[in-house]
Design a protein around this motif. Structure first.
Motif, mmCIF file in Angstrom:
data_model
loop_
_atom_site.group_PDB
_atom_site.id
_atom_site.type_symbol
_atom_site.label_atom_id
_atom_site.label_comp_id
_atom_site.label_asym_id
_atom_site.label_seq_id
_atom_site.Cartn_x
_atom_site.Cartn_y
_atom_site.Cartn_z
ATOM 1 N N GLY A 26 0.811 -1.180 0.000
ATOM 2 C CA GLY A 26 0.000 0.000 0.000
ATOM 3 C C GLY A 26 0.856 1.246 0.000
ATOM 4 O O GLY A 26 2.086 1.191 0.001
ATOM 5 N N GLU A 27 0.186 2.368 0.007
ATOM 6 C CA GLU A 27 0.882 3.647 -0.016
ATOM 7 C C GLU A 27 1.326 4.034 1.389
ATOM 8 O O GLU A 27 0.602 3.834 2.360
ATOM 9 N N GLY A 28 2.548 4.565 1.482
ATOM 10 C CA GLY A 28 3.063 5.039 2.751
ATOM 11 C C GLY A 28 4.569 5.062 2.784
ATOM 12 O O GLY A 28 5.236 4.860 1.765
ATOM 13 N N GLU A 29 5.107 5.302 3.970
ATOM 14 C CA GLU A 29 6.554 5.435 4.145
ATOM 15 C C GLU A 29 7.175 4.286 4.932
ATOM 16 O O GLU A 29 8.390 4.192 5.026
ATOM 17 N N ALA A 30 6.368 3.397 5.499
ATOM 18 C CA ALA A 30 6.894 2.286 6.294
ATOM 19 C C ALA A 30 7.543 1.255 5.368
ATOM 20 O O ALA A 30 7.288 1.227 4.164
ATOM 21 N N LEU A 31 8.365 0.399 5.931
ATOM 22 C CA LEU A 31 8.990 -0.672 5.173
ATOM 23 C C LEU A 31 7.904 -1.528 4.537
ATOM 24 O O LEU A 31 6.945 -1.929 5.200
ATOM 25 N N GLY A 32 8.007 -1.759 3.231
ATOM 26 C CA GLY A 32 6.997 -2.527 2.506
ATOM 27 C C GLY A 32 5.901 -1.681 1.892
ATOM 28 O O GLY A 32 5.074 -2.190 1.152
ATOM 29 N N GLN A 33 5.892 -0.376 2.175
ATOM 30 C CA GLN A 33 4.933 0.545 1.565
ATOM 31 C C GLN A 33 5.670 1.392 0.538
ATOM 32 O O GLN A 33 6.894 1.531 0.593
ATOM 33 N N PHE A 34 4.905 1.997 -0.380
ATOM 34 C CA PHE A 34 5.522 2.731 -1.485
ATOM 35 C C PHE A 34 4.834 4.059 -1.741
ATOM 36 O O PHE A 34 3.670 4.236 -1.430
ATOM 37 N N ARG A 35 5.602 4.919 -2.401
ATOM 38 C CA ARG A 35 5.088 6.141 -3.016
ATOM 39 C C ARG A 35 5.762 6.236 -4.382
ATOM 40 O O ARG A 35 6.925 6.595 -4.461
ATOM 41 N N GLU A 36 5.072 5.823 -5.408
ATOM 42 C CA GLU A 36 5.550 5.813 -6.790
ATOM 43 C C GLU A 36 6.631 4.751 -7.025
ATOM 44 O O GLU A 36 7.776 5.053 -7.332
ATOM 45 N N PRO A 37 6.278 3.478 -6.900
ATOM 46 C CA PRO A 37 7.238 2.415 -7.231
ATOM 47 C C PRO A 37 7.331 2.258 -8.744
ATOM 48 O O PRO A 37 6.328 1.991 -9.402
ATOM 49 N N VAL A 38 8.518 2.477 -9.315
ATOM 50 C CA VAL A 38 8.633 2.403 -10.773
ATOM 51 C C VAL A 38 9.727 1.452 -11.254
ATOM 52 O O VAL A 38 9.556 0.792 -12.254
ATOM 53 N N GLY A 39 10.856 1.415 -10.604
ATOM 54 C CA GLY A 39 11.941 0.544 -11.039
ATOM 55 C C GLY A 39 11.872 -0.768 -10.288
ATOM 56 O O GLY A 39 11.562 -0.810 -9.105
ATOM 57 N N LEU A 40 12.155 -1.867 -10.987
ATOM 58 C CA LEU A 40 12.059 -3.189 -10.388
ATOM 59 C C LEU A 40 13.173 -4.071 -10.938
ATOM 60 O O LEU A 40 13.462 -4.035 -12.132
ATOM 61 N N ALA A 41 13.804 -4.842 -10.058
ATOM 62 C CA ALA A 41 14.820 -5.807 -10.482
ATOM 63 C C ALA A 41 14.650 -7.071 -9.648
ATOM 64 O O ALA A 41 14.308 -7.001 -8.469
ATOM 65 N N VAL A 42 14.892 -8.218 -10.283
ATOM 66 C CA VAL A 42 14.770 -9.507 -9.603
ATOM 67 C C VAL A 42 16.079 -10.260 -9.778
ATOM 68 O O VAL A 42 16.555 -10.437 -10.902
ATOM 69 N N GLY A 43 16.660 -10.699 -8.660
ATOM 70 C CA GLY A 43 17.914 -11.431 -8.698
ATOM 71 C C GLY A 43 17.699 -12.917 -8.923
ATOM 72 O O GLY A 43 16.579 -13.428 -8.825
ATOM 73 N N ARG A 44 18.785 -13.618 -9.196
ATOM 74 C CA ARG A 44 18.722 -15.066 -9.421
ATOM 75 C C ARG A 44 18.169 -15.813 -8.210
ATOM 76 O O ARG A 44 17.573 -16.873 -8.353
ATOM 77 N N ASP A 45 18.391 -15.259 -7.026
ATOM 78 C CA ASP A 45 17.923 -15.900 -5.797
ATOM 79 C C ASP A 45 16.468 -15.566 -5.472
ATOM 80 O O ASP A 45 15.942 -15.985 -4.454
ATOM 81 N N GLY A 46 15.814 -14.792 -6.346
ATOM 82 C CA GLY A 46 14.425 -14.419 -6.134
ATOM 83 C C GLY A 46 14.228 -13.140 -5.353
ATOM 84 O O GLY A 46 13.098 -12.676 -5.212
ATOM 85 N N HIS A 47 15.320 -12.537 -4.855
ATOM 86 C CA HIS A 47 15.182 -11.255 -4.160
ATOM 87 C C HIS A 47 14.692 -10.201 -5.149
ATOM 88 O O HIS A 47 15.043 -10.227 -6.324
ATOM 89 N N VAL A 48 13.881 -9.286 -4.644
ATOM 90 C CA VAL A 48 13.283 -8.239 -5.469
ATOM 91 C C VAL A 48 13.674 -6.885 -4.888
ATOM 92 O O VAL A 48 13.610 -6.678 -3.678
#
Length: 95
Positions: A1-23
């Motif tokens: 959801g929207e916000g500033e806490a860990l796991g919340q976002f304000r305009e998530p645009v860039g995304l990368a996924v590693g070989r180990d599944g980390h995002v």
């Protein structure tokens, strides 16, 4: 959801996924990158200098290479930040 806490976002645009599944997600208007494990549990967040603007032109991108290095575009200034799997951060200047 929207916000500033860990796991919340304000305009998530860039995304990368590693070989180990980390995002990794560029949380643009919070001025940070967030890291999640393969089950999408939030692990960490760290600020990225230069993401202070909420303009439409401020759209950072992320990429991860086969060695697990994360590359973060720093809008304005032609810079790429590199974060090694060990957490060591460096700055790559583009010409």
């Amino acid at each position: 959801g929207e916000g500033e806490a860990l796991g919340q976002f304000r305009e998530p645009v860039g995304l990368a996924v590693g070989r180990d599944g980390h995002v990794w997600v560029a949380d643009t208007w919070n001025g940070r990158v967030q890291e999640f494990d393969a089950e999408l549990r939030p692990l960490a967040a760290w600020p990225v200098l230069g993401w202070g603007s909420e303009s439409a032109a401020n759209k950072p991108y992320l990429a991860v290479d086969g060695a697990g290095n994360l590359f973060i575009s720093q809008t304005g200034g032609a810079r790429i930040r590199k974060v090694a799997p060990s957490g060591v951060r460096s700055l790559v200047e583009l010409s």
